[in-house]
Design a protein around this motif. Sequence first.
Motif, PDB file in Angstrom:
ATOM      1  N   GLU A 333       0.967  -0.989   0.286  1.00 20.31           N
ATOM      2  CA  GLU A 333       0.144  -0.254  -0.125  1.00 20.31           C
ATOM      3  C   GLU A 333       0.625   0.935   0.146  1.00 20.31           C
ATOM      4  N   LEU A 334       0.229   2.321  -1.181  1.00 13.38           N
ATOM      5  CA  LEU A 334       1.375   3.074  -1.626  1.00 13.38           C
ATOM      6  C   LEU A 334       0.631   5.041  -0.257  1.00 13.38           C
ATOM      7  N   LEU A 335       0.803   5.122   0.642  1.00  9.68           N
ATOM      8  CA  LEU A 335       0.352   6.014   1.385  1.00  9.68           C
ATOM      9  C   LEU A 335       1.249   6.729   2.046  1.00  9.68           C
ATOM     10  N   PRO A 336       1.153   8.423   0.290  1.00  9.17           N
ATOM     11  CA  PRO A 336       1.599   9.199   0.263  1.00  9.17           C
ATOM     12  C   PRO A 336       1.598   9.951   1.831  1.00  9.17           C
ATOM     13  N   ASP A 337       1.570  10.894   2.701  1.00  8.65           N
ATOM     14  CA  ASP A 337       2.151  10.638   4.189  1.00  8.65           C
ATOM     15  C   ASP A 337       2.865  10.010   5.063  1.00  8.65           C
ATOM     16  N   THR A 342      10.263   1.800   1.920  1.00  4.70           N
ATOM     17  CA  THR A 342      10.905   1.476   1.068  1.00  4.70           C
ATOM     18  C   THR A 342      10.439  -0.528   0.678  1.00  4.70           C
ATOM     19  N   VAL A 343      10.663  -0.743  -0.533  1.00  6.59           N
ATOM     20  CA  VAL A 343      10.265  -2.197  -1.082  1.00  6.59           C
ATOM     21  C   VAL A 343      11.708  -2.617  -1.417  1.00  6.59           C
ATOM     22  N   ASP A 344      11.391  -4.191  -0.196  1.00  3.76           N
ATOM     23  CA  ASP A 344      12.840  -4.886  -0.788  1.00  3.76           C
ATOM     24  C   ASP A 344      12.722  -6.124  -1.461  1.00  3.76           C
ATOM     25  N   GLN A 345      13.047  -6.294  -2.746  1.00  2.00           N
ATOM     26  CA  GLN A 345      12.926  -6.800  -3.787  1.00  2.00           C
ATOM     27  C   GLN A 345      13.959  -7.833  -4.534  1.00  2.00           C
ATOM     28  N   GLY A 346      14.845  -8.311  -2.246  1.00  2.00           N
ATOM     29  CA  GLY A 346      15.642  -9.871  -2.625  1.00  2.00           C
ATOM     30  C   GLY A 346      17.024  -8.999  -3.383  1.00  2.00           C
ATOM     31  N   GLU A 347      17.124  -9.917  -4.227  1.00  6.73           N
ATOM     32  CA  GLU A 347      19.002 -10.336  -4.128  1.00  6.73           C
ATOM     33  C   GLU A 347      18.800  -8.526  -4.934  1.00  6.73           C
ATOM     34  N   MET A 348      18.291  -7.854  -5.420  1.00  7.18           N
ATOM     35  CA  MET A 348      18.769  -7.099  -6.546  1.00  7.18           C
ATOM     36  C   MET A 348      18.763  -5.471  -5.330  1.00  7.18           C
ATOM     37  N   GLY A 349      18.664  -5.704  -4.329  1.00  3.49           N
ATOM     38  CA  GLY A 349      18.108  -4.425  -3.203  1.00  3.49           C
ATOM     39  C   GLY A 349      16.949  -4.244  -3.215  1.00  3.49           C
ATOM     40  N   SER A 350      16.482  -2.430  -3.099  1.00  2.80           N
ATOM     41  CA  SER A 350      15.808  -2.083  -2.798  1.00  2.80           C
ATOM     42  C   SER A 350      14.789  -1.182  -3.841  1.00  2.80           C
ATOM     43  N   TRP A 385       4.549  -0.633 -10.796  1.00  2.00           N
ATOM     44  CA  TRP A 385       3.111   0.284 -11.093  1.00  2.00           C
ATOM     45  C   TRP A 385       2.547   0.503 -10.116  1.00  2.00           C
ATOM     46  N   LEU A 386       1.533   1.384 -10.433  1.00  2.00           N
ATOM     47  CA  LEU A 386       0.813   2.429  -9.180  1.00  2.00           C
ATOM     48  C   LEU A 386      -0.553   1.102  -9.836  1.00  2.00           C
ATOM     49  N   GLU A 387      -1.389   0.694  -9.017  1.00  6.44           N
ATOM     50  CA  GLU A 387      -2.658   0.551  -9.156  1.00  6.44           C
ATOM     51  C   GLU A 387      -4.161   1.460  -7.971  1.00  6.44           C
ATOM     52  N   ASP A 388      -5.070   1.243  -8.453  1.00  2.00           N
ATOM     53  CA  ASP A 388      -5.841   2.132  -7.856  1.00  2.00           C
ATOM     54  C   ASP A 388      -7.005   0.968  -7.406  1.00  2.00           C
ATOM     55  N   GLU A 389      -8.008   1.071  -6.576  1.00  2.00           N
ATOM     56  CA  GLU A 389      -8.409  -0.038  -5.251  1.00  2.00           C
ATOM     57  C   GLU A 389      -9.474  -1.022  -6.056  1.00  2.00           C
ATOM     58  N   LEU A 421      -4.243   3.795  -3.117  1.00  2.00           N
ATOM     59  CA  LEU A 421      -3.036   2.878  -4.438  1.00  2.00           C
ATOM     60  C   LEU A 421      -1.863   2.088  -3.650  1.00  2.00           C
ATOM     61  N   THR A 422      -2.044   0.973  -4.850  1.00  2.00           N
ATOM     62  CA  THR A 422      -0.872   0.054  -4.652  1.00  2.00           C
ATOM     63  C   THR A 422      -0.187   0.214  -5.175  1.00  2.00           C
ATOM     64  N   LEU A 423       1.581   0.160  -4.275  1.00  2.00           N
ATOM     65  CA  LEU A 423       2.910  -0.258  -5.903  1.00  2.00           C
ATOM     66  C   LEU A 423       2.836  -1.481  -6.066  1.00  2.00           C
ATOM     67  N   VAL A 424       3.691  -2.142  -7.356  1.00  2.00           N
ATOM     68  CA  VAL A 424       3.121  -3.592  -7.630  1.00  2.00           C
ATOM     69  C   VAL A 424       4.498  -3.278  -7.940  1.00  2.00           C
ATOM     70  N   THR A 425       6.021  -4.455  -7.311  1.00  2.00           N
ATOM     71  CA  THR A 425       7.003  -5.112  -8.390  1.00  2.00           C
ATOM     72  C   THR A 425       7.135  -6.383  -8.484  1.00  2.00           C
ATOM     73  N   PHE A 426       8.135  -6.644  -8.484  1.00  2.00           N
ATOM     74  CA  PHE A 426       8.298  -8.508  -8.164  1.00  2.00           C
ATOM     75  C   PHE A 426       9.936  -8.442  -7.738  1.00  2.00           C
ATOM     76  N   GLU A 427      10.184  -9.411  -7.261  1.00  2.00           N
ATOM     77  CA  GLU A 427      11.326 -10.184  -6.029  1.00  2.00           C
ATOM     78  C   GLU A 427      12.348 -10.581  -7.455  1.00  2.00           C
TER      79      GLU A 427
END
Length: 444
Positions: A333-337, A342-350, A385-389, A421-427
Amino acid sequence: MNEPRHEVKQAIEKIEVPEGKLDQAILKGIGKAKDQQKRPSRKIYPFFIAATAAVFLTAGSAFVSPAMARMLSSVPVFDSIFEFAGDLGLVIASERGLSQGIGQTVTDQGISLTIEDVYYDGTRLSLSYLQEGIDEKGRIDQLGELQLFVDGKEINFGDSRTGKQLGDTQYAGVINIHSVESLPDSFELKIGARHISDVSGSWNFTIPVKKAKEAVKTISSGETVTYEDQIITVKDVKIGPAGTKLSLSISAPDASSFMMVDDHLIQFNLLDEQGNALTLLDAYGTGDDLKDGRHIIEMEFRYEPLSDDVKALTVSPYLMPVNTGAPVKIEQELLPDHLPLTVDQGEMGSIIVHSIRHGDDRMVLTFESDSEFPFDGYFQYNTLWLEDEAGNNLTSSKKALPERIRPNIYEQEFKKADGPLTLVTFEMHELKMLKEYEVSIPLR
């Protein structure tokens, strides 16, 4: 486009493709490219491993055809398809008045094809075109495979393409042509198209091509490194106003193992003296010659134009894992306030999200790559990317890729949305840098 040689590039340009599926698409596309050649005397291996975004700028142009003028009436801020659908190098070439205006139109089967501009500087040959008309099903079909003749002789080539649909009946595109044969400073180029998707017809053009006035600088190297069973020779780098081209010669024990070591694909960053990776636009290989029992391929990688203050370049090989399986999806979840996030992606850092700005019709996300790996200007081989509700992907259709604004700092545009808003990525599996095999190229 829908040709087999474009499958790798198309797969990677879809930024929502998970890492594992992307790896498989790369290998599948490479394999198909090897098997499907028009002229078997010399092979072309397209490795379109870069996602090229359309660049949206305003600049002048010396020539506008009637077809182009109609297109610009619906998109009035652009004076050139190179500026609308090309990469940064073509934008610069158009801004400097280095491209040639052509404006030739051929109409067949109710579909008009216009060659608008051509740019040639010795590092690249690029065409812009406008397509108008629809088929019986009301679709804008995609331009099929081309035949090219230089001074009357058919050439062996590969190509990469970008473009954008305009309205219901128009498509503007750019074709970057990679010729196996060396091209002269000036020549007559004949272009033949026989298919636009399922529509058969005849769209033939004859255009004059001259090398751009601004000179291309060639820096030779010749340094060779050996990693496992791969022998890599850095031949030279060509620096021009519309791009930077790195030429390598790579030999392997057999044709099936080019650039492959176990379950890793060897790729190459081109770094400036500050360690920043130049943005990779496309890459391709030619050859498969046999010498001393080893197979040899000539590789060319085309990067963004080089700034004038760069004093040295470094060819930096790295290993990209393939066949890693489905990646682990990360949703947060992406909270502007509550930034930074920080989002941990594993072997490649954050990934560190610093801010999100809201405009009238868009949102701009600023984030940092906290990784030892030098991602390029479009953050390629990584994605977010970002996703809505409701779970809708909010990636902008106008600017789908992040853009580097400072070292390791990126901005990316998204469609505006209200609510959570939700931030989406991958390990990410490690992209291992082979620093001991780097080759430095002084430019001064």
